[in-house]
Design a protein around this motif. Sequence first.
Motif, short mmCIF file in Angstrom:
data_model
loop_
_atom_site.label_atom_id
_atom_site.label_comp_id
_atom_site.label_asym_id
_atom_site.label_seq_id
_atom_site.Cartn_x
_atom_site.Cartn_y
_atom_site.Cartn_z
N LYS A 113 141.80 92.61 30.09
CA LYS A 113 142.00 92.30 31.51
C LYS A 113 140.68 91.90 32.18
O LYS A 113 140.65 91.02 33.02
N PHE A 114 139.58 92.56 31.78
CA PHE A 114 138.28 92.27 32.38
C PHE A 114 137.48 91.25 31.56
O PHE A 114 136.28 91.10 31.75
N GLN A 115 138.15 90.57 30.63
CA GLN A 115 137.58 89.49 29.83
C GLN A 115 136.39 89.94 28.99
O GLN A 115 135.46 89.18 28.74
N ILE A 116 136.43 91.19 28.55
CA ILE A 116 135.43 91.70 27.62
C ILE A 116 135.97 91.60 26.20
O ILE A 116 135.24 91.37 25.25
N ALA A 117 137.28 91.73 26.06
CA ALA A 117 137.97 91.57 24.77
C ALA A 117 138.80 90.29 24.84
O ALA A 117 139.00 89.72 25.91
N PRO A 118 139.31 89.82 23.70
CA PRO A 118 140.17 88.64 23.73
C PRO A 118 141.39 88.87 24.62
O PRO A 118 141.85 89.99 24.82
N ARG A 119 141.92 87.78 25.16
CA ARG A 119 143.11 87.84 26.01
C ARG A 119 144.30 88.33 25.19
O ARG A 119 144.46 87.95 24.03
#
Length: 170
Positions: A113-119
């Motif tokens: 959600k916070f664009q730290i991990a893949p979507r």
Amino acid sequence: PQLLPDQPAPMPLERNNVPWFALPLGAQRSTDYSCPETVRAICHASVPGWLMQPMQDITVKKLDSGLSNINYRVRIASPAVSVPCVLFRVYGKGMSVLYDSTMEFQTFQMLSKFQIAPRLYASDDEWRIEEWHDSIPLPNSNMCNPSILVQVAAQLCRPQEWVKFESVTR
């Protein structure tokens, strides 16, 4: 139930704003996720923009498995879609003795959600579909390199992301 090539894929429900596939009450999971046709059908129904494209344009390639998961790279040969490639991850069986899979999924979902991990595009109790990143794996031995540690820390501590996170958790 196992999906056959001529059967339509089940329509997803929403769980935490992510498409999720539920089973009818009392049904047992018997889907064989090692079958490329099953993976193809689920991705066709779940990945944004793929449902309107021919299913035969989708290719499935099994990747070297992780420690506990089975992973597939799934591509669609269509310039009309905004998501040309995804990772289809099948969770390892019996891993609950090693880690809390529910907590792992919730953590992944938050980081996504916070664009730290893949979507995250879709999920089920036994699999998830993630954004594909063309990259190379970072060996553990390279994590001792100070310049790499700085880059990882910079990505994890992007100030604007933590401001958003604080406002959500309060």
